[in-house]
Design a protein around this motif. Structure first.
Motif, PDB file in Angstrom:
ATOM      1  N   LEU A 162       0.824  -1.211   0.000  1.00 42.83           N
ATOM      2  CA  LEU A 162       0.000   0.000   0.000  1.00 42.83           C
ATOM      3  C   LEU A 162       0.859   1.262   0.000  1.00 42.83           C
ATOM      4  CD1 LEU A 162      -2.879  -0.986   2.439  1.00 42.83           C
ATOM      5  CD2 LEU A 162      -2.982  -0.739  -0.044  1.00 42.83           C
ATOM      6  N   GLY A 163       1.945   1.249   0.753  1.00 38.53           N
ATOM      7  CA  GLY A 163       2.849   2.399   0.770  1.00 38.53           C
ATOM      8  C   GLY A 163       3.485   2.633  -0.586  1.00 38.53           C
ATOM      9  N   GLY A 164       3.927   1.569  -1.227  1.00 39.02           N
ATOM     10  CA  GLY A 164       4.515   1.693  -2.561  1.00 39.02           C
ATOM     11  C   GLY A 164       3.507   2.174  -3.587  1.00 39.02           C
ATOM     12  N   LEU A 165       2.301   1.646  -3.507  1.00 39.41           N
ATOM     13  CA  LEU A 165       1.240   2.074  -4.418  1.00 39.41           C
ATOM     14  C   LEU A 165       0.886   3.540  -4.183  1.00 39.41           C
ATOM     15  CD1 LEU A 165      -0.776   1.264  -6.612  1.00 39.41           C
ATOM     16  CD2 LEU A 165      -2.347   0.610  -4.792  1.00 39.41           C
ATOM     17  N   GLY A 166       0.800   3.933  -2.917  1.00 44.44           N
ATOM     18  CA  GLY A 166       0.520   5.331  -2.590  1.00 44.44           C
ATOM     19  C   GLY A 166       1.615   6.257  -3.087  1.00 44.44           C
ATOM     20  N   PHE A 167       2.859   5.812  -2.993  1.00 45.54           N
ATOM     21  CA  PHE A 167       3.983   6.621  -3.479  1.00 45.54           C
ATOM     22  C   PHE A 167       3.906   6.811  -4.982  1.00 45.54           C
ATOM     23  CE2 PHE A 167       8.381   6.996  -5.023  1.00 45.54           C
ATOM     24  CZ  PHE A 167       8.702   8.206  -4.430  1.00 45.54           C
ATOM     25  N   VAL A 168       3.625   5.742  -5.699  1.00 47.91           N
ATOM     26  CA  VAL A 168       3.529   5.836  -7.159  1.00 47.91           C
ATOM     27  C   VAL A 168       2.363   6.738  -7.554  1.00 47.91           C
ATOM     28  CG1 VAL A 168       3.022   4.500  -9.253  1.00 47.91           C
ATOM     29  CG2 VAL A 168       4.658   3.634  -7.586  1.00 47.91           C
ATOM     30  N   LEU A 169       1.227   6.577  -6.892  1.00 46.13           N
ATOM     31  CA  LEU A 169       0.069   7.411  -7.217  1.00 46.13           C
ATOM     32  C   LEU A 169       0.310   8.874  -6.868  1.00 46.13           C
ATOM     33  CD1 LEU A 169      -2.880   5.084  -6.168  1.00 46.13           C
ATOM     34  CD2 LEU A 169      -2.041   5.591  -8.469  1.00 46.13           C
ATOM     35  N   SER A 170       0.983   9.135  -5.753  1.00 46.59           N
ATOM     36  CA  SER A 170       1.254  10.527  -5.380  1.00 46.59           C
ATOM     37  C   SER A 170       2.288  11.146  -6.306  1.00 46.59           C
ATOM     38  CB  SER A 170       1.716  10.624  -3.925  1.00 46.59           C
ATOM     39  OG  SER A 170       3.010  10.101  -3.768  1.00 46.59           O
ATOM     40  N   ALA A 171       3.180  10.344  -6.865  1.00 43.83           N
ATOM     41  CA  ALA A 171       4.180  10.863  -7.801  1.00 43.83           C
ATOM     42  C   ALA A 171       3.535  11.213  -9.137  1.00 43.83           C
ATOM     43  CB  ALA A 171       5.297   9.852  -8.001  1.00 43.83           C
ATOM     44  N   ARG A 172       2.402  10.598  -9.451  1.00 43.29           N
ATOM     45  CA  ARG A 172       1.731  10.872 -10.711  1.00 43.29           C
ATOM     46  C   ARG A 172       0.823  12.090 -10.635  1.00 43.29           C
ATOM     47  NH1 ARG A 172      -1.117   5.845 -12.979  1.00 43.29           N
ATOM     48  NH2 ARG A 172      -1.107   7.117 -14.846  1.00 43.29           N
ATOM     49  N   LYS A 173       0.470  12.520  -9.416  1.00 39.67           N
ATOM     50  CA  LYS A 173      -0.393  13.690  -9.243  1.00 39.67           C
ATOM     51  C   LYS A 173       0.372  14.966  -9.573  1.00 39.67           C
ATOM     52  CE  LYS A 173      -3.222  11.930  -5.471  1.00 39.67           C
ATOM     53  NZ  LYS A 173      -3.562  12.134  -4.074  1.00 39.67           N
ATOM     54  N   ALA A 174      -0.367  16.057  -9.614  1.00 39.72           N
ATOM     55  CA  ALA A 174       0.281  17.360  -9.817  1.00 39.72           C
ATOM     56  C   ALA A 174       1.159  17.658  -8.614  1.00 39.72           C
ATOM     57  CB  ALA A 174      -0.783  18.434  -9.979  1.00 39.72           C
ATOM     58  N   TRP A 175       2.380  18.045  -8.877  1.00 40.11           N
ATOM     59  CA  TRP A 175       3.333  18.316  -7.797  1.00 40.11           C
ATOM     60  C   TRP A 175       3.159  19.743  -7.330  1.00 40.11           C
ATOM     61  CZ3 TRP A 175       8.746  15.965  -9.009  1.00 40.11           C
ATOM     62  CH2 TRP A 175       8.619  14.589  -9.119  1.00 40.11           C
ATOM     63  N   ASP A 176       3.094  19.907  -6.030  1.00 40.48           N
ATOM     64  CA  ASP A 176       2.999  21.248  -5.475  1.00 40.48           C
ATOM     65  C   ASP A 176       3.730  21.295  -4.146  1.00 40.48           C
ATOM     66  OD1 ASP A 176       1.206  19.586  -4.213  1.00 40.48           O
ATOM     67  OD2 ASP A 176      -0.293  21.131  -3.880  1.00 40.48           O
ATOM     68  N   GLY A 177       4.457  22.353  -3.926  1.00 38.75           N
ATOM     69  CA  GLY A 177       5.120  22.627  -2.656  1.00 38.75           C
ATOM     70  C   GLY A 177       5.916  21.488  -2.076  1.00 38.75           C
ATOM     71  N   PRO A 178       5.524  21.034  -0.870  1.00 36.88           N
ATOM     72  CA  PRO A 178       6.323  20.032  -0.159  1.00 36.88           C
ATOM     73  C   PRO A 178       6.361  18.682  -0.855  1.00 36.88           C
ATOM     74  CG  PRO A 178       4.486  20.808   1.207  1.00 36.88           C
ATOM     75  CD  PRO A 178       4.415  21.520  -0.102  1.00 36.88           C
ATOM     76  N   THR A 179       5.313  18.321  -1.570  1.00 33.99           N
ATOM     77  CA  THR A 179       5.303  17.033  -2.264  1.00 33.99           C
ATOM     78  C   THR A 179       6.408  16.983  -3.316  1.00 33.99           C
ATOM     79  OG1 THR A 179       2.919  16.902  -1.956  1.00 33.99           O
ATOM     80  CG2 THR A 179       3.872  15.443  -3.584  1.00 33.99           C
ATOM     81  N   LYS A 180       6.553  18.056  -4.045  1.00 34.60           N
ATOM     82  CA  LYS A 180       7.597  18.114  -5.064  1.00 34.60           C
ATOM     83  C   LYS A 180       8.980  18.022  -4.432  1.00 34.60           C
ATOM     84  CE  LYS A 180       9.256  20.951  -8.869  1.00 34.60           C
ATOM     85  NZ  LYS A 180       9.038  22.166  -9.651  1.00 34.60           N
TER      86      LYS A 180
END
Length: 74
Positions: free
Chosen positions: A8-26
């Motif tokens: 789940l953590g790996g899947l969440g990481f991949v999905l969050s990397a595909r979203k629009a990057w903003d601020g701290p996530t980037k």
């Protein structure tokens, strides 16, 4: 339990990397990518110089993996 959490953590990481990057996530993704690239480059260089078939030389990769899983779970 642990395998499911890792998946789940790996899947969440991949999905969050595909979203629009903003601020701290980037910043987290770019820092994690830079650290992972440095670890891989140094590991390959070391193994080309001295062959060591031991997994203990991959320990520095635990940092990027842990950051990736933590950001994926969050």
């Amino acid at each position: 339990g642990a395998g499911l959490g890792t998946l789940l953590g790996g899947l969440g990481f991949v999905l969050s990397a595909r979203k629009a990057w903003d601020g701290p996530t980037k910043a987290v993704h770019l820092t994690n990518l830079a650290l992972l690239l440095v670890v891989v480059a140094l590991f390959v260089r070391f193994n080309m110089q001295y062959f060591q078939g031991q997994a203990r030389y991959v320990y520095p990769a635990i940092g990027p993996i842990a950051v990736g899983l933590a950001s994926g779970l969050s």
